[in-house]
Design a protein around this motif. Structure first.
Motif, PDB file in Angstrom:
ATOM      1  N   MET A   3       0.624  -1.207   0.052  1.00 50.50           N
ATOM      2  CA  MET A   3      -0.027  -0.047   0.093  1.00 50.50           C
ATOM      3  C   MET A   3       1.052   1.383  -0.004  1.00 50.50           C
ATOM      4  N   GLY A   4       1.914   1.067   0.653  1.00 48.67           N
ATOM      5  CA  GLY A   4       2.828   2.346   0.825  1.00 48.67           C
ATOM      6  C   GLY A   4       3.367   2.626  -0.575  1.00 48.67           C
ATOM      7  N   ARG A   5       3.826   1.790  -1.329  1.00 51.63           N
ATOM      8  CA  ARG A   5       4.304   2.124  -2.562  1.00 51.63           C
ATOM      9  C   ARG A   5       3.470   2.597  -3.719  1.00 51.63           C
ATOM     10  N   ARG A   6       2.034   1.976  -3.561  1.00 54.06           N
ATOM     11  CA  ARG A   6       0.996   2.303  -4.440  1.00 54.06           C
ATOM     12  C   ARG A   6       0.630   3.993  -4.006  1.00 54.06           C
ATOM     13  N   ILE A   7       0.482   3.969  -2.748  1.00 51.35           N
ATOM     14  CA  ILE A   7       0.302   5.408  -2.164  1.00 51.35           C
ATOM     15  C   ILE A   7       1.142   6.437  -2.655  1.00 51.35           C
ATOM     16  N   ALA A   8       2.666   6.412  -2.589  1.00 50.91           N
ATOM     17  CA  ALA A   8       3.532   7.022  -2.975  1.00 50.91           C
ATOM     18  C   ALA A   8       3.293   7.558  -4.701  1.00 50.91           C
ATOM     19  N   PRO A 133       9.755   5.650   3.945  1.00 46.95           N
ATOM     20  CA  PRO A 133      10.071   6.906   3.848  1.00 46.95           C
ATOM     21  C   PRO A 133       8.972   7.599   3.882  1.00 46.95           C
ATOM     22  N   MET A 134       7.798   7.278   3.443  1.00 43.27           N
ATOM     23  CA  MET A 134       6.642   8.104   3.470  1.00 43.27           C
ATOM     24  C   MET A 134       5.882   8.685   4.647  1.00 43.27           C
ATOM     25  N   VAL A 137       2.228   7.808   5.585  1.00 38.91           N
ATOM     26  CA  VAL A 137       1.848   6.329   5.729  1.00 38.91           C
ATOM     27  C   VAL A 137       2.080   5.685   7.159  1.00 38.91           C
ATOM     28  N   TYR A 138       1.056   5.319   7.885  1.00 39.72           N
ATOM     29  CA  TYR A 138       1.102   4.829   9.248  1.00 39.72           C
ATOM     30  C   TYR A 138       0.764   3.249   9.272  1.00 39.72           C
ATOM     31  N   GLU A 139       1.301   2.617  10.307  1.00 36.41           N
ATOM     32  CA  GLU A 139       0.820   1.127  10.609  1.00 36.41           C
ATOM     33  C   GLU A 139       0.728   0.986  11.812  1.00 36.41           C
ATOM     34  N   ALA A 140      -0.185   0.086  12.287  1.00 34.47           N
ATOM     35  CA  ALA A 140      -0.599  -0.202  13.685  1.00 34.47           C
ATOM     36  C   ALA A 140      -1.088  -1.744  13.545  1.00 34.47           C
ATOM     37  N   PRO A 141      -0.701  -2.390  14.861  1.00 42.12           N
ATOM     38  CA  PRO A 141      -1.191  -3.693  14.860  1.00 42.12           C
ATOM     39  C   PRO A 141      -2.592  -3.700  15.180  1.00 42.12           C
ATOM     40  N   PHE A 152      -2.547   3.152   7.364  1.00 39.99           N
ATOM     41  CA  PHE A 152      -3.446   4.291   7.159  1.00 39.99           C
ATOM     42  C   PHE A 152      -2.629   5.285   6.359  1.00 39.99           C
ATOM     43  N   ALA A 153      -3.154   5.812   5.353  1.00 39.34           N
ATOM     44  CA  ALA A 153      -2.432   7.027   4.751  1.00 39.34           C
ATOM     45  C   ALA A 153      -3.366   8.230   5.190  1.00 39.34           C
ATOM     46  N   VAL A 154      -2.561   9.407   5.387  1.00 41.06           N
ATOM     47  CA  VAL A 154      -3.180  10.700   5.517  1.00 41.06           C
ATOM     48  C   VAL A 154      -2.958  11.761   4.719  1.00 41.06           C
ATOM     49  N   ASP A 155      -3.944  12.620   4.548  1.00 42.85           N
ATOM     50  CA  ASP A 155      -3.670  13.861   3.683  1.00 42.85           C
ATOM     51  C   ASP A 155      -3.111  14.911   4.451  1.00 42.85           C
TER      52      ASP A 155
END
Length: 174
Positions: A3-8, A133-134, A137-141, A152-155
């Motif tokens: 998801m992080g790469r797609r978001i980037a 490096p984004m 983008v955040y991750e949580a258990p 989660f990606a935030v604007d």
């Protein structure tokens, strides 16, 4: 692709979707999320992380299969709500369903939705961490599922623009 790469690659589209459609549909508290549309801890409705592609198709929740090498991506059925342009359901040929993206109608068990403020996400998930490096983008258990994580990606307004339930091992889709 994570998801992080797609978001980037598509953050401009994410922000436009969030500010336009999701912002008006979800409002400041993400009020468009509906009862029974919980994403997590194991899946979404009858769609579960780890299900085979055939089992996922049998749920009736996935449509429009797109093939990659070898990851397959599906859209959620239209009635499940609008999603981010690069989100969906990702299926690895060996591991099965490895990611389920959120929609304007879905929410985590802790109440996080598209449009939720980052401070709300932090309160719901105290172990939330940025995914370098984004910086957006955040991750949580996932409480109750150590084999999964929320992304989660935030604007630029610190609102959730995209979220997903992901297997910790995304296989060929990672």
């Amino acid at each position: 692709m994570t998801m992080g790469r797609r978001i980037a690659a598509t953050i401009a589209g994410v922000v436009a979707l969030t500010l336009g459609t999701v912002g008006s549909a979800a409002g400041s508290a993400g009020t468009a999320a509906t009862e029974g549309a919980t994403l997590g801890p194991e899946g979404y409705k009858t769609l579960r992380l780890g299900q085979s592609e055939r089992e996922a198709e049998a749920t009736g929740l996935v449509r429009d299969r797109q093939t990659g090498d070898p990851c397959h991506v599906y859209n959620l059925a239209a009635g499940e709500g609008q999603r981010n342009v690069d989100s969906g359901v990702f299926v690895d040929p060996v591991k099965g369903v490895v990611m389920i993206g959120g929609t304007v109608r879905s929410h985590t068990p802790e109440g996080v939705t598209l449009g939720s403020r980052l401070e709300r996400v932090r309160a719901a998930y105290p172990s939330l961490r940025q995914v370098p490096p984004m910086e957006w983008v955040y991750e949580a258990p996932v409480p109750g599922n150590p084999a999964a994580a929320y992304r989660f990606a935030v604007d630029e307004r610190d609102r959730v623009a995209d979220f997903a339930l992901e297997a910790r091992d995304m296989g060929a889709c990672g």
